[in-house]
Each structure stands twice: as C-alpha cells, then as structure tokens.
Design a protein around this motif. Structure first.
Motif, PDB file in Angstrom:
ATOM      1  N   ALA A  22      41.338  15.074  62.664  1.00  0.00           N
ATOM      2  CA  ALA A  22      41.588  16.431  62.180  1.00  0.00           C
ATOM      3  C   ALA A  22      40.939  16.665  60.819  1.00  0.00           C
ATOM      4  O   ALA A  22      40.487  17.770  60.525  1.00  0.00           O
ATOM      5  CB  ALA A  22      43.088  16.691  62.099  1.00  0.00           C
ATOM      6  N   GLN A  23      40.867  15.640  59.980  1.00  0.00           N
ATOM      7  CA  GLN A  23      40.300  15.789  58.650  1.00  0.00           C
ATOM      8  C   GLN A  23      38.794  15.565  58.602  1.00  0.00           C
ATOM      9  O   GLN A  23      38.158  15.907  57.620  1.00  0.00           O
ATOM     10  CB  GLN A  23      40.973  14.812  57.687  1.00  0.00           C
ATOM     11  N   ALA A  24      38.228  15.021  59.658  1.00  0.00           N
ATOM     12  CA  ALA A  24      36.802  14.707  59.666  1.00  0.00           C
ATOM     13  C   ALA A  24      35.972  15.989  59.733  1.00  0.00           C
ATOM     14  O   ALA A  24      36.346  16.955  60.393  1.00  0.00           O
ATOM     15  CB  ALA A  24      36.469  13.806  60.849  1.00  0.00           C
ATOM     16  N   ASP A  25      34.839  15.954  59.063  1.00  0.00           N
ATOM     17  CA  ASP A  25      33.906  17.071  59.106  1.00  0.00           C
ATOM     18  C   ASP A  25      33.278  17.113  60.498  1.00  0.00           C
ATOM     19  O   ASP A  25      32.713  16.119  60.949  1.00  0.00           O
ATOM     20  CB  ASP A  25      32.830  16.866  58.038  1.00  0.00           C
ATOM     21  N   PRO A  26      33.362  18.239  61.197  1.00  0.00           N
ATOM     22  CA  PRO A  26      32.856  18.294  62.575  1.00  0.00           C
ATOM     23  C   PRO A  26      31.368  17.959  62.691  1.00  0.00           C
ATOM     24  O   PRO A  26      30.927  17.472  63.723  1.00  0.00           O
ATOM     25  CB  PRO A  26      33.105  19.746  62.996  1.00  0.00           C
ATOM     26  N   ASP A  27      30.609  18.212  61.655  1.00  0.00           N
ATOM     27  CA  ASP A  27      29.174  17.938  61.710  1.00  0.00           C
ATOM     28  C   ASP A  27      28.849  16.460  61.548  1.00  0.00           C
ATOM     29  O   ASP A  27      27.739  16.046  61.847  1.00  0.00           O
ATOM     30  CB  ASP A  27      28.442  18.726  60.621  1.00  0.00           C
ATOM     31  N   HIS A  28      29.791  15.660  61.062  1.00  0.00           N
ATOM     32  CA  HIS A  28      29.526  14.248  60.819  1.00  0.00           C
ATOM     33  C   HIS A  28      30.206  13.303  61.805  1.00  0.00           C
ATOM     34  O   HIS A  28      30.035  12.086  61.719  1.00  0.00           O
ATOM     35  CB  HIS A  28      29.934  13.881  59.388  1.00  0.00           C
ATOM     36  N   VAL A  29      30.991  13.845  62.726  1.00  0.00           N
ATOM     37  CA  VAL A  29      31.651  13.008  63.741  1.00  0.00           C
ATOM     38  C   VAL A  29      30.584  12.493  64.700  1.00  0.00           C
ATOM     39  O   VAL A  29      29.718  13.245  65.138  1.00  0.00           O
ATOM     40  CB  VAL A  29      32.730  13.813  64.498  1.00  0.00           C
ATOM     41  N   ALA A  49      41.942   5.407  70.435  1.00  0.00           N
ATOM     42  CA  ALA A  49      42.097   5.195  68.993  1.00  0.00           C
ATOM     43  C   ALA A  49      41.121   4.143  68.480  1.00  0.00           C
ATOM     44  O   ALA A  49      40.477   4.331  67.451  1.00  0.00           O
ATOM     45  CB  ALA A  49      43.535   4.792  68.677  1.00  0.00           C
ATOM     46  N   ILE A  50      40.992   3.051  69.208  1.00  0.00           N
ATOM     47  CA  ILE A  50      40.058   2.009  68.776  1.00  0.00           C
ATOM     48  C   ILE A  50      38.623   2.501  68.911  1.00  0.00           C
ATOM     49  O   ILE A  50      37.776   2.223  68.061  1.00  0.00           O
ATOM     50  CB  ILE A  50      40.301   0.713  69.573  1.00  0.00           C
ATOM     51  N   GLY A  51      38.346   3.286  69.957  1.00  0.00           N
ATOM     52  CA  GLY A  51      37.019   3.880  70.093  1.00  0.00           C
ATOM     53  C   GLY A  51      36.683   4.781  68.924  1.00  0.00           C
ATOM     54  O   GLY A  51      35.556   4.775  68.417  1.00  0.00           O
ATOM     55  N   TRP A  52      37.660   5.569  68.477  1.00  0.00           N
ATOM     56  CA  TRP A  52      37.433   6.437  67.324  1.00  0.00           C
ATOM     57  C   TRP A  52      37.127   5.605  66.079  1.00  0.00           C
ATOM     58  O   TRP A  52      36.209   5.906  65.335  1.00  0.00           O
ATOM     59  CB  TRP A  52      38.645   7.321  67.061  1.00  0.00           C
ATOM     60  N   LEU A  53      37.907   4.557  65.859  1.00  0.00           N
ATOM     61  CA  LEU A  53      37.721   3.737  64.666  1.00  0.00           C
ATOM     62  C   LEU A  53      36.364   3.031  64.669  1.00  0.00           C
ATOM     63  O   LEU A  53      35.746   2.851  63.615  1.00  0.00           O
ATOM     64  CB  LEU A  53      38.851   2.715  64.544  1.00  0.00           C
ATOM     65  N   ILE A  54      35.888   2.635  65.848  1.00  0.00           N
ATOM     66  CA  ILE A  54      34.632   1.893  65.918  1.00  0.00           C
ATOM     67  C   ILE A  54      33.426   2.820  66.026  1.00  0.00           C
ATOM     68  O   ILE A  54      32.426   2.630  65.329  1.00  0.00           O
ATOM     69  CB  ILE A  54      34.673   0.913  67.110  1.00  0.00           C
ATOM     70  N   ALA A  55      33.505   3.827  66.893  1.00  0.00           N
ATOM     71  CA  ALA A  55      32.304   4.583  67.225  1.00  0.00           C
ATOM     72  C   ALA A  55      32.323   6.048  66.804  1.00  0.00           C
ATOM     73  O   ALA A  55      31.277   6.684  66.798  1.00  0.00           O
ATOM     74  CB  ALA A  55      32.069   4.508  68.734  1.00  0.00           C
ATOM     75  N   GLY A  56      33.468   6.598  66.459  1.00  0.00           N
ATOM     76  CA  GLY A  56      33.527   8.032  66.218  1.00  0.00           C
ATOM     77  C   GLY A  56      33.592   8.458  64.772  1.00  0.00           C
ATOM     78  O   GLY A  56      33.198   9.569  64.429  1.00  0.00           O
ATOM     79  N   ARG A  57      34.110   7.589  63.938  1.00  0.00           N
ATOM     80  CA  ARG A  57      34.285   7.976  62.538  1.00  0.00           C
ATOM     81  C   ARG A  57      32.957   8.311  61.881  1.00  0.00           C
ATOM     82  O   ARG A  57      31.951   7.694  62.170  1.00  0.00           O
ATOM     83  CB  ARG A  57      34.896   6.825  61.749  1.00  0.00           C
ATOM     84  N   PRO A  58      32.970   9.281  60.989  1.00  0.00           N
ATOM     85  CA  PRO A  58      31.748   9.556  60.234  1.00  0.00           C
ATOM     86  C   PRO A  58      31.361   8.343  59.388  1.00  0.00           C
ATOM     87  O   PRO A  58      32.224   7.594  58.922  1.00  0.00           O
ATOM     88  CB  PRO A  58      32.133  10.726  59.330  1.00  0.00           C
ATOM     89  N   GLN A  59      30.071   8.158  59.212  1.00  0.00           N
ATOM     90  CA  GLN A  59      29.586   7.066  58.378  1.00  0.00           C
ATOM     91  C   GLN A  59      30.025   7.323  56.943  1.00  0.00           C
ATOM     92  O   GLN A  59      30.135   8.462  56.504  1.00  0.00           O
ATOM     93  CB  GLN A  59      28.061   7.005  58.432  1.00  0.00           C
ATOM     94  N   ARG A  60      30.250   6.245  56.243  1.00  0.00           N
ATOM     95  CA  ARG A  60      30.588   6.410  54.824  1.00  0.00           C
ATOM     96  C   ARG A  60      29.378   6.956  54.095  1.00  0.00           C
ATOM     97  O   ARG A  60      28.252   6.569  54.352  1.00  0.00           O
ATOM     98  CB  ARG A  60      30.985   5.075  54.202  1.00  0.00           C
ATOM     99  N   ARG A  61      29.644   7.852  53.187  1.00  0.00           N
ATOM    100  CA  ARG A  61      28.549   8.437  52.417  1.00  0.00           C
ATOM    101  C   ARG A  61      28.043   7.432  51.402  1.00  0.00           C
ATOM    102  O   ARG A  61      28.807   6.690  50.800  1.00  0.00           O
ATOM    103  CB  ARG A  61      29.024   9.689  51.704  1.00  0.00           C
ATOM    104  N   GLN A  62      26.752   7.446  51.222  1.00  0.00           N
ATOM    105  CA  GLN A  62      26.143   6.575  50.223  1.00  0.00           C
ATOM    106  C   GLN A  62      26.432   7.155  48.840  1.00  0.00           C
ATOM    107  O   GLN A  62      26.375   8.370  48.654  1.00  0.00           O
ATOM    108  CB  GLN A  62      24.631   6.478  50.437  1.00  0.00           C
ATOM    109  N   PRO A  63      26.709   6.316  47.874  1.00  0.00           N
ATOM    110  CA  PRO A  63      26.947   6.839  46.525  1.00  0.00           C
ATOM    111  C   PRO A  63      25.657   7.447  45.977  1.00  0.00           C
ATOM    112  O   PRO A  63      24.561   7.040  46.366  1.00  0.00           O
ATOM    113  CB  PRO A  63      27.354   5.605  45.720  1.00  0.00           C
ATOM    114  N   PRO A  64      25.790   8.434  45.120  1.00  0.00           N
ATOM    115  CA  PRO A  64      24.584   9.041  44.552  1.00  0.00           C
ATOM    116  C   PRO A  64      23.803   8.006  43.745  1.00  0.00           C
ATOM    117  O   PRO A  64      24.362   7.006  43.294  1.00  0.00           O
ATOM    118  CB  PRO A  64      25.120  10.152  43.658  1.00  0.00           C
ATOM    119  N   PRO A  65      22.517   8.246  43.568  1.00  0.00           N
ATOM    120  CA  PRO A  65      21.727   7.286  42.790  1.00  0.00           C
ATOM    121  C   PRO A  65      22.280   7.151  41.373  1.00  0.00           C
ATOM    122  O   PRO A  65      22.946   8.058  40.863  1.00  0.00           O
ATOM    123  CB  PRO A  65      20.323   7.884  42.783  1.00  0.00           C
TER     124      PRO A  65
END
Length: 81
Positions: A22-29, A49-65
């Motif tokens: 519910a909190q995930a950005d729809p464009d990054h799922v 649930a395990i599928g979401w945790l492994i394959a569905g979650r948005p990638q972590r954002r890279q920290p800014p330079p």
C-alpha cells in the motif's frame, strides 16, 4: 501454543506485506501491478508475501552522490565569499 505461533507469524507477515504494498510507489513496484500483488498476498498468504519480499518490492534508492554537507565544506560557496 505450538500450533498457534506459525499462524500468528504468517498473519503478521501478510499484514506487513500488505502495508508495504500500500505504501509502495506504483511506478517502482517490480514484476506485477500493485493490485495483483495485493491479490496474491491475500489469496496465497505465504507464497504471495514471500514473493513480494523477494521479487516485488521496489529497489532501494541509491544515495545521492557525495556532496558537501555544510556550506563551509563546499568549495564553490567558499570561493564566492
């Protein structure tokens, strides 16, 4: 108690994953749309649930330079003084 604990843990995992979806950005799922992830998590609690945790979650954002954190660390700012 031994039979109740796995059910409680599975319920907590499902609730956690539903809140995350519910909190995930729809464009990054990844892989599937959010509504389909919700359906999978509800219809197939453990697998979804395990599928979401492994394959569905948005990638972590890279920290800014690396940029200066304060004005006195910024060479351009100091040059302008």
């Amino acid at each position: 108690m031994g039979r109740v604990l796995p059910v409680v843990l599975l319920a907590l995992l499902v609730v956690y994953c539903l809140v995350e979806v519910a909190q995930a950005d729809p464009d990054h799922v990844r892989l599937l749309p959010r509504w389909l992830w919700v359906a999978l998590i509800i219809l197939l609690p453990g697998v979804g649930a395990i599928g979401w945790l492994i394959a569905g979650r948005p990638q972590r954002r890279q920290p800014p330079p690396n940029r200066p954190r304060a004005p006195d660390d910024d060479p351009d700012f100091l040059r302008g003084l």
